[in-house]
Design a protein around this motif. Structure first.
Motif, short mmCIF file in Angstrom:
data_model
loop_
_atom_site.label_atom_id
_atom_site.label_comp_id
_atom_site.label_asym_id
_atom_site.label_seq_id
_atom_site.Cartn_x
_atom_site.Cartn_y
_atom_site.Cartn_z
N PRO A 110 31.56 39.01 5.88
CA PRO A 110 30.75 39.98 6.63
C PRO A 110 30.87 41.42 6.13
O PRO A 110 30.01 42.25 6.38
N VAL A 111 31.94 41.72 5.42
CA VAL A 111 32.17 43.08 4.95
C VAL A 111 31.39 43.36 3.66
O VAL A 111 31.07 44.51 3.37
N VAL A 112 31.06 42.33 2.90
CA VAL A 112 30.41 42.51 1.60
C VAL A 112 29.07 43.24 1.73
O VAL A 112 28.83 44.20 0.98
N PRO A 113 28.15 42.85 2.63
CA PRO A 113 26.89 43.62 2.73
C PRO A 113 27.11 45.09 3.08
O PRO A 113 26.43 45.97 2.55
N LEU A 114 28.06 45.35 3.95
CA LEU A 114 28.36 46.73 4.31
C LEU A 114 28.88 47.50 3.11
O LEU A 114 28.49 48.64 2.86
N ALA A 115 29.75 46.89 2.35
CA ALA A 115 30.30 47.55 1.16
C ALA A 115 29.21 47.81 0.13
O ALA A 115 29.23 48.84 -0.55
N LEU A 116 28.25 46.90 0.01
CA LEU A 116 27.17 47.09 -0.95
C LEU A 116 26.22 48.22 -0.54
O LEU A 116 25.57 48.80 -1.40
N THR A 117 26.13 48.51 0.74
CA THR A 117 25.30 49.65 1.16
C THR A 117 26.01 50.97 0.91
O THR A 117 25.36 52.00 0.82
N MET A 118 27.32 50.94 0.81
CA MET A 118 28.08 52.16 0.62
C MET A 118 28.27 52.51 -0.85
O MET A 118 28.43 53.69 -1.19
N MET A 119 28.29 51.50 -1.75
CA MET A 119 28.46 51.78 -3.18
C MET A 119 27.73 50.70 -3.97
O MET A 119 27.55 49.59 -3.49
N PRO A 120 27.33 51.03 -5.20
CA PRO A 120 26.63 50.05 -6.03
C PRO A 120 27.53 48.86 -6.39
O PRO A 120 28.76 48.98 -6.41
N LEU A 121 26.90 47.73 -6.68
CA LEU A 121 27.63 46.51 -7.00
C LEU A 121 28.53 46.69 -8.21
O LEU A 121 29.67 46.21 -8.22
N GLU A 122 28.04 47.38 -9.24
CA GLU A 122 28.84 47.56 -10.45
C GLU A 122 30.14 48.31 -10.16
O GLU A 122 31.21 47.96 -10.62
N GLU A 123 30.03 49.37 -9.37
CA GLU A 123 31.21 50.16 -9.02
C GLU A 123 32.17 49.35 -8.16
O GLU A 123 33.39 49.42 -8.34
N LEU A 124 31.61 48.57 -7.23
CA LEU A 124 32.45 47.72 -6.38
C LEU A 124 33.20 46.68 -7.20
O LEU A 124 34.39 46.46 -6.99
N LEU A 125 32.52 46.08 -8.18
CA LEU A 125 33.17 45.08 -9.04
C LEU A 125 34.24 45.72 -9.91
O LEU A 125 35.32 45.13 -10.12
N LYS A 126 33.99 46.92 -10.43
CA LYS A 126 35.00 47.61 -11.22
C LYS A 126 36.25 47.89 -10.41
O LYS A 126 37.37 47.68 -10.87
N LYS A 127 36.07 48.33 -9.16
CA LYS A 127 37.23 48.60 -8.30
C LYS A 127 37.96 47.31 -7.95
O LYS A 127 39.18 47.27 -7.93
N LEU A 128 37.19 46.26 -7.68
CA LEU A 128 37.80 44.97 -7.35
C LEU A 128 38.61 44.43 -8.50
O LEU A 128 39.76 44.00 -8.32
N PHE A 129 38.03 44.44 -9.73
CA PHE A 129 38.77 43.95 -10.89
C PHE A 129 39.92 44.87 -11.25
O PHE A 129 40.94 44.43 -11.76
N GLY A 130 39.81 46.16 -10.95
CA GLY A 130 40.91 47.08 -11.18
C GLY A 130 42.09 46.78 -10.27
O GLY A 130 43.24 46.89 -10.67
N VAL A 131 41.81 46.34 -9.04
CA VAL A 131 42.88 45.99 -8.11
C VAL A 131 43.50 44.65 -8.49
O VAL A 131 44.72 44.48 -8.43
N LEU A 132 42.67 43.70 -8.90
CA LEU A 132 43.16 42.36 -9.23
C LEU A 132 43.89 42.31 -10.55
O LEU A 132 44.85 41.56 -10.72
N PHE A 133 43.44 43.10 -11.52
CA PHE A 133 44.05 43.02 -12.87
C PHE A 133 44.59 44.32 -13.25
O PHE A 133 45.04 45.10 -13.47
#
Length: 122
Positions: free
Chosen positions: A99-122
């Motif tokens: 449920p949080v994913v659509p909200l996060a996508l309205t706050m920042m672009p998908l590319e930026e969200l993926l960069k932050k996610l992969f930065g946290v994971l790796f």
């Protein structure tokens, strides 16, 4: 939020961990002793020539009993101490984050969200 929800849902299962651990230890000890005795007797009878000459090997219940005992021992051996599976853990995380994913996508672009996610994971 995800960590809190995981603790709320799965922490009560930890109450059973000591009893399950004791049951597993007891089962391994008892079934291990029984299996060792049965395998030694099976070995002495069928591999070392202890079987009566008129007893046929094919159709003997000894082999099926050995397989059944092996299956019973495997059940005890694969018993988990904590009754929570990896799949249940992943499902709860996915249900919490979905449920949080659509909200996060309205706050920042998908590319930026993926960069932050992969930065946290790796």
């Amino acid at each position: 939020m995800v960590i809190f929800l995981l603790c709320v849902v799965f922490a009560p299962f930890l109450v059973f961990a000591p009893q399950l651990a004791q049951a597993k230890r007891t089962g391994l000890r008892e079934y291990g002793t029984l299996a060792e005795r049965y395998v030694r007797e099976f070995d002495a009878k069928w591999l070392r020539g202890g079987a009566p000459a008129d007893e046929p090997f094919v159709g003997s219940g000894d082999i099926q009993s050995l397989a059944d005992l092996g299956n019973s021992f495997e059940v005890v051996q694969t018993m988990r101490v904590v009754p929570v599976t990896k799949e249940a853990f992943v499902q709860l995380v996915a249900a919490t984050v979905a449920p949080v994913v659509p909200l996060a996508l309205t706050m920042m672009p998908l590319e930026e969200l993926l960069k932050k996610l992969f930065g946290v994971l790796f």
